[in-house]
Motif scaffolding. Structure first.
Motif, PDB file in Angstrom:
ATOM      1  N   GLY A  93       0.719  -1.399  -0.032  1.00  0.00           N
ATOM      2  CA  GLY A  93      -0.002   0.072  -0.190  1.00  0.00           C
ATOM      3  C   GLY A  93       0.828   1.413   0.024  1.00  0.00           C
ATOM      4  O   GLY A  93       1.934   1.262   0.548  1.00  0.00           O
ATOM      5  N   ASN A  94       0.378   2.256  -0.341  1.00  0.00           N
ATOM      6  CA  ASN A  94       0.898   3.487  -0.551  1.00  0.00           C
ATOM      7  C   ASN A  94       1.171   4.309   0.772  1.00  0.00           C
ATOM      8  O   ASN A  94       2.193   5.028   0.908  1.00  0.00           O
ATOM      9  CB  ASN A  94       0.085   4.483  -1.345  1.00  0.00           C
ATOM     10  N   ARG A  97       4.418   2.402   1.080  1.00  0.00           N
ATOM     11  CA  ARG A  97       5.342   2.730   0.050  1.00  0.00           C
ATOM     12  C   ARG A  97       5.916   4.013   0.079  1.00  0.00           C
ATOM     13  O   ARG A  97       7.070   4.422  -0.622  1.00  0.00           O
ATOM     14  CB  ARG A  97       4.746   2.249  -1.252  1.00  0.00           C
ATOM     15  N   LYS A  98       5.073   5.190   0.316  1.00  0.00           N
ATOM     16  CA  LYS A  98       5.470   6.458   0.044  1.00  0.00           C
ATOM     17  C   LYS A  98       5.998   6.962   1.326  1.00  0.00           C
ATOM     18  O   LYS A  98       6.116   8.431   1.390  1.00  0.00           O
ATOM     19  CB  LYS A  98       4.185   7.217  -0.587  1.00  0.00           C
ATOM     20  N   SER A 117       5.818  -4.998  -1.216  1.00  0.00           N
ATOM     21  CA  SER A 117       5.200  -5.519  -2.177  1.00  0.00           C
ATOM     22  C   SER A 117       5.747  -5.104  -3.434  1.00  0.00           C
ATOM     23  O   SER A 117       6.226  -3.676  -3.501  1.00  0.00           O
ATOM     24  CB  SER A 117       3.577  -5.449  -2.540  1.00  0.00           C
ATOM     25  N   ASP A 120       2.310  -2.018  -7.564  1.00  0.00           N
ATOM     26  CA  ASP A 120       1.548  -1.072  -7.027  1.00  0.00           C
ATOM     27  C   ASP A 120      -0.050  -1.405  -7.155  1.00  0.00           C
ATOM     28  O   ASP A 120      -0.264  -2.507  -7.819  1.00  0.00           O
ATOM     29  CB  ASP A 120       1.555   0.296  -7.974  1.00  0.00           C
ATOM     30  N   GLU A 121      -0.673  -0.681  -6.557  1.00  0.00           N
ATOM     31  CA  GLU A 121      -2.129  -0.954  -6.504  1.00  0.00           C
ATOM     32  C   GLU A 121      -2.243  -2.630  -6.190  1.00  0.00           C
ATOM     33  O   GLU A 121      -3.109  -3.315  -7.031  1.00  0.00           O
ATOM     34  CB  GLU A 121      -2.836  -0.435  -7.741  1.00  0.00           C
ATOM     35  N   GLU A 122      -2.087  -2.841  -5.070  1.00  0.00           N
ATOM     36  CA  GLU A 122      -2.147  -4.459  -4.720  1.00  0.00           C
ATOM     37  C   GLU A 122      -3.696  -4.804  -4.577  1.00  0.00           C
ATOM     38  O   GLU A 122      -3.882  -5.965  -5.081  1.00  0.00           O
ATOM     39  CB  GLU A 122      -1.362  -4.690  -3.322  1.00  0.00           C
ATOM     40  N   ALA A 123      -4.346  -4.125  -4.059  1.00  0.00           N
ATOM     41  CA  ALA A 123      -5.614  -4.499  -3.909  1.00  0.00           C
ATOM     42  C   ALA A 123      -6.368  -4.698  -5.324  1.00  0.00           C
ATOM     43  O   ALA A 123      -7.153  -5.774  -5.516  1.00  0.00           O
ATOM     44  CB  ALA A 123      -6.407  -3.350  -3.196  1.00  0.00           C
ATOM     45  N   ALA A 124      -6.129  -3.837  -6.238  1.00  0.00           N
ATOM     46  CA  ALA A 124      -6.822  -3.866  -7.363  1.00  0.00           C
ATOM     47  C   ALA A 124      -6.184  -5.136  -8.056  1.00  0.00           C
ATOM     48  O   ALA A 124      -6.973  -5.973  -8.837  1.00  0.00           O
ATOM     49  CB  ALA A 124      -6.430  -2.570  -8.474  1.00  0.00           C
ATOM     50  N   CYS A 125      -4.884  -5.130  -8.083  1.00  0.00           N
ATOM     51  CA  CYS A 125      -4.282  -6.737  -8.686  1.00  0.00           C
ATOM     52  C   CYS A 125      -4.791  -7.733  -8.116  1.00  0.00           C
ATOM     53  O   CYS A 125      -4.920  -8.779  -8.832  1.00  0.00           O
ATOM     54  CB  CYS A 125      -2.764  -6.496  -8.459  1.00  0.00           C
TER      55      CYS A 125
END
Length: 135
Positions: A93-94, A97-98, A117, A120-125
């Motif tokens: 998650g951001n 990550r950020k 991870s 990016d955008e783990e939930a969407a993936c």
């Protein structure tokens, strides 16, 4: 000091704040229950130990980060007490990550290296993957 520019990127502003100042010794205890807990979604957040001297964005930012990490650390300890075993520490998650400072807090509390991870955008993936195998 207030910034003369407005930024839509809160991570840049937060990183600048954290990099520009030493970590305070008197961080308030923040319970960041933005949407309650898994057990009780009606619970709300709170700030403990707040005084006029530490009512600053810097103190509050550190408090929120520690509060977020502590909530997950407490869940982890319950898992261990229930018979679970410890392993590697992975994050996604951001929020992580950020924010290298938040990553550092997780490593401090869990006393191990955090691995993020690679995507990016783990939930969407994950949702796309689940949908692809469910058809």
């Amino acid at each position: 000091m207030c910034s003369s520019k407005i930024s839509d990127n809160c991570y840049e502003e937060m990183t600048h704040l954290l990099e520009s100042n030493s970590k305070p010794k008197d961080i308030p205890v923040v319970l960041p229950l933005f949407q309650g807990t898994r057990a009780d979604p009606t619970l709300t957040g709170s700030v403990l130990g707040l005084t006029g001297n530490i009512f600053t964005p810097l103190h509050f930012t550190w408090g929120v980060m520690y509060g977020m990490a502590k909530e997950l650390y407490d869940m982890y300890n319950c898992f261990l007490q229930g018979g679970g075993t410890s392993g590697k520490l992975f994050g996604a998650g951001n929020g992580l990550r950020k924010n290298a400072f938040l990553c550092g807090i997780f490593e401090e509390l869990f006393e191990q290296k955090l691995t993020l991870s690679t995507m990016d955008e783990e939930a969407a993936c994950g949702a796309a993957y689940f949908a692809s195998i469910s058809l």
